[in-house]
Design a protein around this motif. Structure first.
Motif, PDB file in Angstrom:
ATOM      1  N   TYR A 192       0.829  -1.208   0.000  1.00 45.43           N
ATOM      2  CA  TYR A 192       0.000   0.000   0.000  1.00 45.43           C
ATOM      3  C   TYR A 192       0.863   1.258   0.000  1.00 45.43           C
ATOM      4  N   ASP A 193       0.382   2.271  -0.667  1.00 44.97           N
ATOM      5  CA  ASP A 193       1.021   3.580  -0.648  1.00 44.97           C
ATOM      6  C   ASP A 193       0.690   4.227   0.701  1.00 44.97           C
ATOM      7  N   LEU A 194       1.693   4.744   1.395  1.00 41.86           N
ATOM      8  CA  LEU A 194       1.475   5.296   2.741  1.00 41.86           C
ATOM      9  C   LEU A 194       1.542   6.817   2.732  1.00 41.86           C
ATOM     10  N   TYR A 195       0.819   7.431   3.651  1.00 46.56           N
ATOM     11  CA  TYR A 195       0.940   8.877   3.845  1.00 46.56           C
ATOM     12  C   TYR A 195       0.769   9.175   5.326  1.00 46.56           C
ATOM     13  N   LYS A 196       1.207  10.354   5.721  1.00 45.36           N
ATOM     14  CA  LYS A 196       0.915  10.815   7.078  1.00 45.36           C
ATOM     15  C   LYS A 196       0.582  12.291   7.020  1.00 45.36           C
ATOM     16  N   THR A 197       0.076  12.829   8.105  1.00 42.87           N
ATOM     17  CA  THR A 197      -0.301  14.227   8.147  1.00 42.87           C
ATOM     18  C   THR A 197       0.902  15.064   7.705  1.00 42.87           C
ATOM     19  N   SER A 198       0.677  15.986   6.798  1.00 38.08           N
ATOM     20  CA  SER A 198       1.717  16.892   6.293  1.00 38.08           C
ATOM     21  C   SER A 198       2.664  16.240   5.284  1.00 38.08           C
ATOM     22  N   HIS A 199       2.449  14.972   4.939  1.00 34.66           N
ATOM     23  CA  HIS A 199       3.251  14.332   3.899  1.00 34.66           C
ATOM     24  C   HIS A 199       2.318  13.683   2.872  1.00 34.66           C
ATOM     25  N   ARG A 200       2.464  14.121   1.614  1.00 33.37           N
ATOM     26  CA  ARG A 200       1.646  13.594   0.528  1.00 33.37           C
ATOM     27  C   ARG A 200       1.834  12.086   0.402  1.00 33.37           C
ATOM     28  N   PHE A 201       3.062  11.655   0.590  1.00 33.01           N
ATOM     29  CA  PHE A 201       3.371  10.222   0.620  1.00 33.01           C
ATOM     30  C   PHE A 201       4.639  10.035   1.434  1.00 33.01           C
ATOM     31  N   ILE A 202       4.857   8.821   1.899  1.00 33.84           N
ATOM     32  CA  ILE A 202       6.126   8.504   2.569  1.00 33.84           C
ATOM     33  C   ILE A 202       6.605   7.135   2.067  1.00 33.84           C
ATOM     34  N   PHE A 203       7.925   6.989   1.957  1.00 34.64           N
ATOM     35  CA  PHE A 203       8.497   5.671   1.635  1.00 34.64           C
ATOM     36  C   PHE A 203       8.404   4.783   2.877  1.00 34.64           C
ATOM     37  N   GLY A 204       8.470   5.416   4.032  1.00 34.84           N
ATOM     38  CA  GLY A 204       8.419   4.660   5.276  1.00 34.84           C
ATOM     39  C   GLY A 204       8.455   5.601   6.457  1.00 34.84           C
ATOM     40  N   ASP A 205       8.416   5.026   7.650  1.00 33.68           N
ATOM     41  CA  ASP A 205       8.430   5.838   8.864  1.00 33.68           C
ATOM     42  C   ASP A 205       8.811   4.933  10.037  1.00 33.68           C
TER      43      ASP A 205
END
Ligand SMILES: [Zn+2]
Ligand SMILES: [Zn+2]
Length: 178
Positions: free
Chosen positions: A79-92
């Motif tokens: 799945y494509d991931l995102y978090k608040t303030s980031h359109r997308f993230i590779f990881g976290d």
């Protein structure tokens, strides 16, 4: 003894790919790495308009499925991931909770209109998982563009960095682990 690093595949992720990843992570971190059974996360968990999975939704599910304390959990998802303030993230990664996540979605060549390449995908996934586990172990971003702890904003930056830490980050890591 329990595995300090447990890879949690989200739905179906290729088993050979995960075993290879686990071996490379063991080599780099000198921790034992185990691949857990897949955790099912239905498409209904995605944000309907974005068709992306919210990071906090994923980490909450992973922590709920593996409540035993100790070690680090690493979710690997298509799945494509995102978090608040980031359109997308590779990881976290969340150091406090000992949980990290990496998405393969934007690491695939086909996402950029190129021919699928398993080796390219693997190298990118290794770099991003090493990066997130580095955070989970307390490392911050590094200014060395070749270091795995360099923050990549684009796939070019991921391709440009190594799948291991620079000497400075390596020393930092061994100090925190003594
Ligand atoms: Zn980072
Ligand atoms: Zn570094």
């Amino acid at each position: 003894m329990e595995s300090p690093i447990r890879i949690v595949p989200i739905n179906a992720v290729d088993g050979g790919f995960l075993d290879r990843l686990a071996l490379c992570l063991e080599e780099r971190f000198l921790y034992s790495v185990r691949v857990e059974r897949p955790l099912s996360v239905p498409r209904s968990a995605l944000n309907n308009t974005r068709q992306q999975l919210f990071l906090a939704t994923l980490t909450a599910k992973v922590l709920r499925a593996h409540p035993e304390p100790g070690g680090m959990l690493l979710a690997v998802t298509e799945y494509d991931l995102y978090k608040t303030s980031h359109r997308f993230i590779f990881g976290d990664a969340d150091e406090g909770q000992g949980v990290a996540a990496v998405s393969l979605h934007r690491l695939r060549s086909e996402f950029y209109g190129e021919t699928p390449d398993d080796n390219v995908l693997f190298q990118r996934a290794l770099k991003e998982t090493v990066h997130e586990l580095g955070h989970a172990l307390g490392l911050k971003h590094c200014f060395n563009a070749r270091c795995a702890m360099y923050y990549s904003n684009s796939i070019f930056e991921t391709d440009n960095k190594m799948s291991h830490f620079c000497e400075t980050c390596d020393q930092r890591l061994s100090r925190t682990r003594n």
